[in-house]
Design a protein around this motif. Structure first.
Motif, PDB file in Angstrom:
ATOM      1  N   PRO A  58       1.891   5.383   3.919  1.00 48.86           N
ATOM      2  CA  PRO A  58       2.249   4.452   5.001  1.00 48.86           C
ATOM      3  C   PRO A  58       1.941   3.013   4.630  1.00 48.86           C
ATOM      4  O   PRO A  58       1.057   2.729   3.817  1.00 48.86           O
ATOM      5  CB  PRO A  58       1.390   4.942   6.173  1.00 48.86           C
ATOM      6  N   GLY A  59       2.696   2.099   5.243  1.00 46.81           N
ATOM      7  CA  GLY A  59       2.458   0.678   5.023  1.00 46.81           C
ATOM      8  C   GLY A  59       3.198   0.099   3.852  1.00 46.81           C
ATOM      9  O   GLY A  59       3.179  -1.113   3.638  1.00 46.81           O
ATOM     10  N   LYS A  60       3.844   0.931   3.068  1.00 42.21           N
ATOM     11  CA  LYS A  60       4.602   0.455   1.920  1.00 42.21           C
ATOM     12  C   LYS A  60       6.092   0.414   2.278  1.00 42.21           C
ATOM     13  O   LYS A  60       6.637   1.383   2.797  1.00 42.21           O
ATOM     14  CB  LYS A  60       4.385   1.361   0.699  1.00 42.21           C
ATOM     15  N   LYS A  61       6.709  -0.712   2.027  1.00 42.45           N
ATOM     16  CA  LYS A  61       8.088  -0.885   2.423  1.00 42.45           C
ATOM     17  C   LYS A  61       9.048  -0.243   1.409  1.00 42.45           C
ATOM     18  O   LYS A  61       8.831  -0.311   0.206  1.00 42.45           O
ATOM     19  CB  LYS A  61       8.413  -2.371   2.555  1.00 42.45           C
ATOM     20  N   ALA A  90       5.154   0.901  -4.273  1.00 43.11           N
ATOM     21  CA  ALA A  90       5.015   1.947  -3.257  1.00 43.11           C
ATOM     22  C   ALA A  90       4.688   3.263  -3.951  1.00 43.11           C
ATOM     23  O   ALA A  90       4.966   3.448  -5.141  1.00 43.11           O
ATOM     24  CB  ALA A  90       6.289   2.078  -2.439  1.00 43.11           C
TER      25      ALA A  90
END
Length: 874
Positions: A58-61, A90
């Protein structure tokens, strides 16, 4: 790196099969992800691929994208038509069922066109479990260099203390607007494939008993990249038939064999069971098929079996040999040595002595370091019969071969350099996009490079480039061939359609000859040509062909040359003129005629060649022939021509199809060495993914491949057909077409096939040869020629196989008691078909191998057979 597109054809039909096995049904834990998709999707084989989103940290585009183009080579949309795009670092996290075992990781790439993205700007790294798998990697460059739409990388990651495998994609910091992408991921819990440390090459001593005391290389914490996986002597094994659901593909080894000495591919006639070897090592099909050298001692003792592989430099490589001897019944019957990169891996390998039983599979691993000192990193694997133990038979054996790249000394890197597209491929692409026209003062023509469209396919695993590059490199090293960089095929100069200048500074006129070609041959002025031929004196005419008359000439005061002058009314013109120059200026082979130079001046198109003192082969075959050739001379000439054609098909950078093979295009020099000539109709191209080039039918009646005529699809097997006619022409001493004969005999090809079928081949033999050809030699020669004339190209042998059979026929002629149908023994007679094609080969082995020797003390090496013990010494 340079790619051989002819070799690529062999893999195209196998594309996507890497994904067709159902691992879950075999009890192997497998995670199969269709990256960028939102729903579970099934591929064309019914295998379910789940979405990848829940495994992303999570949190990685990231973004998802659908490919805008579906390449025709994609046999399934899943997983290639969707992609996960990363414009910043990511990671995925995958749960591992058993972190104490290795993890098999496969990455699927389809560098296609995606919305609002320039795939050429995609440069990225991939790190898995702390190991760098790819660094500054461009999937676009890799696919372009391979002419593949998509490919697969396979890694065997070392065991980890963590129950989680983290795979990180990181766009390159050095490339503007760089991004990473992935189309599919497979994570498979692997069984213990590497349970013993491999032996370091060169440390195993001089006997099989030294194996366990040799220096070993610890690999327990080493990650690997799978580079090659071969079912030696057998056919392709798809993942559906791999053992224990590991989804491996096992490929035919013939593409990697060096030279014409291919030995014999056989299948065990006994039941093969694992007998203690873990079944996951390889499927039983690997151990049931094998390649050996055959039963002819005189050939084998001066030969070897060699495979060549292109690899990345500055890495160590693990080479795994799979063996299962289903023939030998006691020790010291078949003993051989193994060399890797010209170093002794182990000596006196005796599989029966190792296993103490027949049909018992075994595996042995060796490690070798490959440096970049030569600038051309390769792995040579050579098996040679050992003479130290005076074994009963002179032979070798191999069932399977795998090659893995080991992570470097820091145990953290497997990344190699990006494969790069060759200048030649760039030139071809430019020619496709903007075909060039050129003018001469005689005519104006338009020349278009005719090659088929690019298409993709999945490589087996590892660096996909290496899979295809190896065959080019192996073929490039044909014995006697100049290995310089100025080889054909043609590198069209796309920047000019007007006059060129040779190295001598002379204008080459209006024809667009590439600068490379101009540098590799001499430009002659028309006055020089006239002086050499005494102003084209008719008394100097030594032949007439489709291009025009051929004159004998003298240049530089004493050098004899053959000068071919274009006839303006000939159907062959500027296209053929340029093709001949571009090809022959860069081809260097003992059995190809050498082009000295050319002249394009004042409306003339003239080619200058080495002078062939004995003219054409045809001149010495028919009524009124200059010199009667003996059968041995005819065989040697056929072998020479076959070597030249074999080089065209496999030794140059791309497949070259001659398209006009006939006895007038086989020339003989003062020493009766055969040289293939006349390349005006030849076709070549880097893109043979369809296995053929669609083109207007050209050639000579009587020699024309009927399949090519019907379908207008040219393949190298068209040359094989024409050469089959040449073989019968040599045997019969008559033209390919003779309308003065009875209707059923007009066509030599038809008549010869009819005679062979009716077992009346004696009717076709040249009267001057009757009684002078041994029965075994005649049988092998006729069988070879007959197979060349098969109606369907797929049923014809390759030129490499034709060459080997002709060399074998010559041995049978020179040593009639060395083997064959009439070789009497106490237990029967030897059948040639049994030896060469594997029919009843097994019962033959035990009865007759030792009777086929021509004398153990004969140290004379017959140079007909090109394989030698030390391949690197060439």
């Amino acid at each position: 790196m340079i790619v051989n597109f002819h070799v690529f054809v062999s893999f195209l039909s196998l594309s996507f099969l890497l994904n067709v096995s159902h691992a879950a049904s075999k009890g192997v834990s497998a995670l199969v992800l269709d990256c960028g998709s939102t729903n579970v999707a099934k591929d064309s084989d019914g295998r379910a691929w789940e979405p990848d989103a829940k495994y992303l940290l999570p949190g990685k585009k990231s973004i998802t994208a659908n490919a805008e183009i579906q390449d025709p080579s994609l046999s399934s949309q899943v997983p290639y038509m969707t992609a996960r795009i990363f414009q910043s670092e990511a990671s995925y996290q995958f749960p591992l069922q058993n972190s104490t075992s290795r993890t098999l990781l496969r990455l699927h790439f389809y560098p296609s066109s995606y919305p609002n993205l320039d795939i050429s700007k995609s440069y990225f790294s991939v790190v898995a479990g702390g190991v760098t798998l790819l660094n500054n990697f461009s999937a676009s460059l890799a696919a372009e260099a391979l002419s593949q739409a998509y490919f697969i990388k396979e890694y065997h990651l070392a065991p980890s203390e963590s129950p989680i495998l983290e795979v990180t994609f990181r766009p390159s910091d050095t490339q503007p607007q760089a991004f990473a992408f992935i189309n599919g991921i497979e994570v498979i819990s692997s069984p213990n494939l590497f349970d013993q440390d491999p032996v370091l090459v060169g440390s195993a001593g001089w006997g099989s008993d030294d194996f366990e005391s040799a220096t070993t290389v610890p690999i327990g914490t080493t990650s690997m990249e799978a580079m090659f996986r071969l079912n030696v002597g057998g056919q392709y094994i798809p993942p559906t038939k791999d053992s224990d659901g590991l989804l491996r593909s096992w490929y035919d080894d013939s593409l990697y064999i060096y030279g014409a000495g291919r030995g014999v591919a056989l299948t065990a006639n006994t039941t093969v069971n694992y007998k203690g070897l873990p079944s996951y090592m390889a499927p039983l099909d690997v151990y049931e098929s094998y390649r050996s050298m055959g039963a002819f001692v005189d050939v084998n003792k001066n030969s070897n079996l060699t495979w060549i592989f292109q690899v990345d430099p500055n890495f160590m490589y693990l080479i795994r040999f799979h063996w299962c001897d289903s023939e030998m019944t006691k020790p010291n019957q078949r003993v051989f040595d193994i060399f890797i990169n010209n170093k002794t891996a182990t000596s006196e390998v005796d599989i029966y002595a190792w296993m103490h039983s027949m049909s018992t599979p075994t595996v042995r691993d060796y490690v070798v370091q490959v440096s970049n000192k030569s600038g051309d990193p390769q792995l040579w694997v050579t098996l040679h019969p050992s003479d130290k133990t005076k074994a009963e038979f002179s032979d070798v054996l191999l069932n399977g071969l795998e090659i893995f790249k080991l992570s470097d000394n820091a145990k953290s890197n497997l990344a190699g350099p990006n494969p790069t597209i060759s200048d030649m491929m760039k030139s071809y692409q430019e020619a496709l996009l903007a075909p060039k026209s050129y003018e001469s003062s005689v005519k104006s023509h338009s020349f278009t490079v005719l090659i088929t469209g690019a298409a993709g396919g999945a490589a087996a695993f590892g660096v996909a480039a290496a899979v295809f590059l190896v065959a080019y490199k192996r073929k490039k090293r044909v014995h006697g061939v100049d290995t310089g960089s100025s080889w054909l095929p043609i590198s069209w100069n796309s920047n000019s359609t007007t006059a060129k200048t040779s190295t001598s500074g002379r204008s080459v006129g209006g024809t667009a000859i590439s600068s490379d070609a101009a540098c590799n041959c001499r430009y002659f002025t028309l006055p020089e040509i006239k002086n050499a031929t005494k102003n084209f004196d008719e008394s100097n005419v030594i032949g007439v062909g489709g291009f025009g008359k051929v004159y004998k000439g003298v240049i530089d005061g004493e050098t004899k040359v053959a000068i071919k002058r274009s006839n303006p009314s000939s159907e062959q013109g500027v296209n053929e003129f340029q093709t001949e120059i571009e090809m022959l200026s860069r081809l260097r082979h003992r059995h190809l005629v050498s082009l000295i130079g050319f002249c394009e001046d004042n409306g003339e198109m003239i080619l200058v060649y080495d002078y062939m003192g004995h003219g054409t082969l045809r001149e010495h075959l028919y009524k009124g022939n200059k010199i009667t050739l003996s059968w041995k001379q005819r065989l040697e000439i056929c072998i020479g021509a076959a070597r030249g054609l074999h080089y065209l098909h496999t030794g140059a950078k791309y497949t070259i199809i001659h398209r006009d093979v006939k006895t007038t295009n086989i020339l003989l020099d003062e020493k009766w060495v055969a040289k293939v000539s006349d390349f005006g109709l030849s076709k070549t191209g880097p893109n043979m993914n369809k296995g053929h080039v669609s083109t207007v039918v050209k050639g000579s009646f009587g020699y024309l491949d009927p399949e090519y005529f019907r379908r207008q699809q040219l393949t190298e097997k068209s040359d094989v057909y024409s050469f089959g006619v040449v073989l019968f022409e040599v045997l019969g001493g008559r033209p390919a077409l003779n309308p003065n004969l009875p209707k059923e005999q007009v066509s030599l090809a038809d008549w010869a096939q009819r005679c062979a079928k009716n077992m009346t081949i004696e009717e076709i033999i040249d009267p001057q040869l009757k009684g002078k050809i041994t029965q075994n030699c005649l049988k092998k020669f006729v069988d070879t020629a007959e197979k060349c004339l098969s109606d369907h190209g797929i049923e014809r042998p390759s030129m490499g196989d034709v060459l080997w059979n002709l060399e074998f026929a010559l041995q049978l002629q020179e040593y009639p008691d060395g083997g064959g149908r009439n070789t009497a023994t106490a237990t029967g007679s030897v059948d040639l078909d049994s030896v060469e094609e594997g029919i009843d080969h097994h019962s033959l082995i035990a009865k007759h191998r030792s009777t086929l020797s021509l004398g153990e003390d004969n140290d004379n090496t017959d140079d007909v057979f090109s394989q030698i013990v030390n391949p690197m010494g060439r």
